[in-house]
Structure formats: C-alpha cells, structure tokens
Design a protein around this motif. Structure first.
Motif, PDB file in Angstrom:
ATOM      1  N   LYS A   1       1.522  10.881   8.191  1.00 43.94           N
ATOM      2  CA  LYS A   1       1.160  12.161   8.792  1.00 43.94           C
ATOM      3  C   LYS A   1       2.341  13.132   8.722  1.00 43.94           C
ATOM      4  O   LYS A   1       2.172  14.294   8.344  1.00 43.94           O
ATOM      5  N   ALA A   2       3.525  12.651   9.086  1.00 41.10           N
ATOM      6  CA  ALA A   2       4.715  13.513   9.072  1.00 41.10           C
ATOM      7  C   ALA A   2       5.023  14.012   7.673  1.00 41.10           C
ATOM      8  O   ALA A   2       5.563  15.114   7.495  1.00 41.10           O
ATOM      9  N   ALA A   3       4.671  13.212   6.653  1.00 43.83           N
ATOM     10  CA  ALA A   3       4.907  13.598   5.259  1.00 43.83           C
ATOM     11  C   ALA A   3       3.771  14.460   4.698  1.00 43.83           C
ATOM     12  O   ALA A   3       3.737  14.745   3.500  1.00 43.83           O
ATOM     13  N   ASP A   4       2.831  14.865   5.570  1.00 46.07           N
ATOM     14  CA  ASP A   4       1.717  15.731   5.194  1.00 46.07           C
ATOM     15  C   ASP A   4       0.828  15.092   4.130  1.00 46.07           C
ATOM     16  O   ASP A   4       0.363  15.756   3.200  1.00 46.07           O
ATOM     17  N   GLN A   5       0.569  13.788   4.281  1.00 47.68           N
ATOM     18  CA  GLN A   5      -0.282  13.082   3.320  1.00 47.68           C
ATOM     19  C   GLN A   5      -1.666  12.758   3.884  1.00 47.68           C
ATOM     20  O   GLN A   5      -2.497  12.190   3.186  1.00 47.68           O
ATOM     21  N   LEU A   6      -1.901  13.118   5.146  1.00 44.31           N
ATOM     22  CA  LEU A   6      -3.186  12.827   5.770  1.00 44.31           C
ATOM     23  C   LEU A   6      -3.905  14.121   6.144  1.00 44.31           C
ATOM     24  O   LEU A   6      -3.293  15.178   6.216  1.00 44.31           O
ATOM     25  N   GLN A   7      -5.208  14.012   6.370  1.00 48.06           N
ATOM     26  CA  GLN A   7      -5.969  15.147   6.887  1.00 48.06           C
ATOM     27  C   GLN A   7      -6.619  14.756   8.209  1.00 48.06           C
ATOM     28  O   GLN A   7      -6.962  13.595   8.433  1.00 48.06           O
ATOM     29  N   SER A   8      -6.771  15.730   9.069  1.00 50.82           N
ATOM     30  CA  SER A   8      -7.338  15.476  10.391  1.00 50.82           C
ATOM     31  C   SER A   8      -8.858  15.319  10.310  1.00 50.82           C
ATOM     32  O   SER A   8      -9.518  16.011   9.549  1.00 50.82           O
ATOM     33  N   TYR A   9      -9.357  14.395  11.116  1.00 47.10           N
ATOM     34  CA  TYR A   9     -10.801  14.231  11.272  1.00 47.10           C
ATOM     35  C   TYR A   9     -11.072  14.060  12.760  1.00 47.10           C
ATOM     36  O   TYR A   9     -11.435  13.002  13.236  1.00 47.10           O
TER      37      TYR A   9
ATOM     38  N   ILE B   1       0.833  -1.206   0.000  1.00 46.38           N
ATOM     39  CA  ILE B   1       0.000   0.000   0.000  1.00 46.38           C
ATOM     40  C   ILE B   1       0.864   1.250   0.000  1.00 46.38           C
ATOM     41  O   ILE B   1       0.614   2.203  -0.746  1.00 46.38           O
ATOM     42  N   LEU B   2       1.902   1.262   0.820  1.00 42.83           N
ATOM     43  CA  LEU B   2       2.794   2.423   0.859  1.00 42.83           C
ATOM     44  C   LEU B   2       3.468   2.634  -0.488  1.00 42.83           C
ATOM     45  O   LEU B   2       3.628   3.772  -0.955  1.00 42.83           O
ATOM     46  N   SER B   3       3.849   1.545  -1.153  1.00 43.39           N
ATOM     47  CA  SER B   3       4.477   1.650  -2.476  1.00 43.39           C
ATOM     48  C   SER B   3       3.489   2.213  -3.490  1.00 43.39           C
ATOM     49  O   SER B   3       3.850   3.036  -4.338  1.00 43.39           O
ATOM     50  N   ARG B   4       2.252   1.771  -3.397  1.00 42.78           N
ATOM     51  CA  ARG B   4       1.233   2.263  -4.336  1.00 42.78           C
ATOM     52  C   ARG B   4       0.939   3.741  -4.105  1.00 42.78           C
ATOM     53  O   ARG B   4       0.776   4.513  -5.059  1.00 42.78           O
ATOM     54  N   LEU B   5       0.863   4.138  -2.845  1.00 45.21           N
ATOM     55  CA  LEU B   5       0.638   5.556  -2.541  1.00 45.21           C
ATOM     56  C   LEU B   5       1.773   6.409  -3.095  1.00 45.21           C
ATOM     57  O   LEU B   5       1.545   7.509  -3.620  1.00 45.21           O
ATOM     58  N   GLU B   6       2.990   5.913  -2.979  1.00 45.39           N
ATOM     59  CA  GLU B   6       4.156   6.651  -3.501  1.00 45.39           C
ATOM     60  C   GLU B   6       4.084   6.759  -5.019  1.00 45.39           C
ATOM     61  O   GLU B   6       4.351   7.821  -5.590  1.00 45.39           O
ATOM     62  N   ALA B   7       3.705   5.666  -5.677  1.00 54.59           N
ATOM     63  CA  ALA B   7       3.616   5.658  -7.140  1.00 54.59           C
ATOM     64  C   ALA B   7       2.523   6.601  -7.643  1.00 54.59           C
ATOM     65  O   ALA B   7       2.627   7.154  -8.740  1.00 54.59           O
ATOM     66  N   GLU B   8       1.485   6.791  -6.834  1.00 53.58           N
ATOM     67  CA  GLU B   8       0.353   7.630  -7.238  1.00 53.58           C
ATOM     68  C   GLU B   8       0.412   9.034  -6.655  1.00 53.58           C
ATOM     69  O   GLU B   8      -0.570   9.769  -6.701  1.00 53.58           O
ATOM     70  N   LYS B   9       1.579   9.397  -6.146  1.00 54.15           N
ATOM     71  CA  LYS B   9       1.709  10.668  -5.423  1.00 54.15           C
ATOM     72  C   LYS B   9       1.274  11.868  -6.265  1.00 54.15           C
ATOM     73  O   LYS B   9       0.659  12.809  -5.757  1.00 54.15           O
TER      74      LYS B   9
END
Length: 339
Positions: A106-114, A78-86
């Motif tokens: 989160k540290a890479a600013d790829q998430l949003q808070s809910y 999943i992490l590899s796929r997220l990187e490929a689709e960045k």
C-alpha cells in the motif's frame, strides 16, 4: 476545375469525413461495450494454505463462473514475483501471510482501495486497512508446537526453551522464507524487552533455523526435533487431526497472532472479477472455508473447528501498520545472530 467537379469533390470529402467519424464513433462504442463486459478470468497470487486456496478457487468459480488463474508461493516468493513483473503487471489479487508486507505494498502505491467490499464491516478491523486497501480475511497464531511422544511435558513459556532438556531439540522456521516467522520475531521483540536475550539463549541451546513452516513442522512430526518455536497453529491442528503426534501451546505471557490479508492490485486488468474474489473471501461461505482449514476467520462470528478461538489465545499487542521496515531490521538482526 469547373464548379460541378468542385462540388462533387467537396461532397465526396464530406461523405468520407462523416464515414470516418462514424467508424471512429462505432469503434469507441465497441470499445466501451467491450470494457463494460464482465471479466471471465482473475489472476490471484496466494500465499496458501494450498488446500484452502484450492477450495476457495473451486467454490468461487462455481458461484461466479469466473476462472481463477492461481499462483501459489510463500509471501517472499510472491513479493519477488510482483517486483519482477512491476513493468508488466499480471496479478489482479494478492493474498499474503503478512499484513506488514501488505501494508508495504500500500505504501508503495501498488494497491487500490475497495472500501465497498461486501461484509467488510464484519472483518476484524485491527487486521485490515481503514481505507479499504486490504482486509485481514484470516489469521494464524504462532505457538510452541511439540512432539507428543518425545516431550513428556509441554513447555509453557518461550524462556523454557532455553532449558537443558531441550538442547539440540528445538527449531524455528526460517524468517527469510516465512512471513509468519517474521511476524513472530517482530511482535515478540516489540512486546518483550528480554526477547533478544532469550533468543541468544535459544541459540546457545542449539536452536536450528529449519526451512519454511512446513519443513520446521515436518521435523517435529518425524521426531527429528521435539519443538518448533513460532509454529503456525493451523498447520499443527491439521497435522494433529490427521493423527500425527503433535500439539500446540500458547505461552501465557502472550504470542503473536499473524493476520493474512487480501488486496486488489492497482494495475489489475480485471477489477470487477478481483472485487468479486474479495467479496467471496469476506462472505460467510468464504469465511467458513477459512475455519475448515483450521485458521482463525476474519469474521469472529464464524465458528472455528477443533482449535482455540481468538479470545482463548493470550496475545501480544502488535501494531502492523507501518511495520514493514521494522520487520526488515528485525530480520537482519536475527540473520546476523544466527549466521
């Protein structure tokens, strides 16, 4: 140009301007109305378990009418796929088997808070982000899984697996494929100063690095190996309930409880549907499905099924926030040790 013709042209220009303005305003209203329409689909990238993910998808779709586009794979995939689709993000929601990896997103600013997630206050705070970027909706404990036919007596401690009776009969999931195995290595080496020495003894005793979690467990089920170190407990409990000759013990010195987290991607195109999915996972109904899959629910008030409760498991104290780089270092050292 006579005065009459000039007035006609001016009036025509004014009408055209107003018409264009009206079109523009209408387009904005249509776009605004379109944006306000609830999403009908949500894309979820989930690190399993497969059966649980399917049950959650079915129940969520029935309850909300929102269709789930599901991709399942290991945390690493999943992490590899997220990187490929960045540059062209697809996922709305991500579910990982490693809180440390989620904290890295989160540290890479790829998430949003809910932070307003329903039932968030019922979910284990130690498994979740204080700012609402992810929630530990479930967890597995990593123990010693053994073949009950081959092992006359179950080992009691991690160090026991260095004994001659287990020579060439032990395996461990490959941490480069298993997020929970990385969690185990990180937690074990952080909490126990003799951990690396013990692992060197395991290597001398013929420890095999045996694929992902399923492959490692399958080798014990078939009797090819007697023991899986850092076996995922929900998988062992499920196999045992199916009649397979396996059981699990948790060393009294402590083991790692590995939380599984859910989060909404920062670039989600269906935020309302993504929030609804998170809400469902944290709901009593979603948490009951977690328990039915032999996992530990994030909400401790939900009763577990035919397995040890969280307070029955001796735990090593592990701090997950900010642990991603440390996990990379531990993984690198482990690979070098077993190269």
């Amino acid at each position: 140009m006579n005065m009459k013709k000039s007035k006609v042209l001016t009036t025509a220009a004014l009408v055209l301007t107003l018409a264009l303005a009206g079109c523009s305003s209408k387009e904005k209203e249509e776009k605004s109305a379109e944006a306000a329409e609830p999403s009908t689909t949500v894309t979820v990238y989930s690190a399993g378990p497969d059966g649980l993910a399917a049950n959650i998808q079915e129940a969520f779709e029935q309850q909300t009418g929102i269709k789930v586009e599901m991709f399942q794979g290991t945390t690493g995939k999943i992490l590899s796929r997220l990187e490929a689709e960045k540059n062209n993000p697809v996922a709305d929601v991500v579910v990982l088997a490693s809180v440390a990896s989620m904290d890295g997103l989160k540290a890479a600013d790829q998430l949003q808070s809910y932070k307003e997630a329903k039932n968030a206050d019922k979910i284990n705070a130690e498994w979740s982000d204080a700012e609402g970027y992810y929630y530990g909706y479930s967890a597995s404990a990593l123990g010693i899984v053994y073949n009950t036919k081959n092992a006359a007596e179950a080992p009691k401690e991690w160090a026991d697996l260095a004994q001659p009776q287990w020579q060439n009969k032990i395996n461990i999931p490959d941490p480069s494929l298993s997020g929970s195995a990385v969690d185990f290595l990180f937690g074990y080496t952080e909490a126990d100063g003799t951990a690396w020495n013990t692992m060197e003894q395991w290597k001398s005793n013929g420890l095999q690095v045996n694929g992902a979690n399923k492959e490692a467990l399958d080798a014990v089920i078939t009797g090819e190996k007697d023991i899986t170190i850092a076996g995922v407990d929900y998988m062992a409990y499920k196999a045992k309930a199916s009649g397979e000759p396996v059981d699990i013990v948790y060393p009294a010195s402590g083991t790692v409880v590995s939380p599984r987290a859910v989060a909404i991607m920062k670039e989600s195109k269906h935020v309302d549907a993504a929030q609804a999915y998170v809400d469902f996972l944290l709901s009593d109904e979603g948490q009951a499905l977690v328990a039915e899959a032999y996992l530990l629910p994030g909400n401790e008030a939900i009763a577990v099924k035919d397995r040890a409760t969280l307070d029955e498991i001796p735990q090593l104290e592990v701090k997950w926030q900010g642990a991603e780089q440390k996990q990379v270092d531990v993984l690198t050292k482990f690979i070098e040790l077993f190269r």
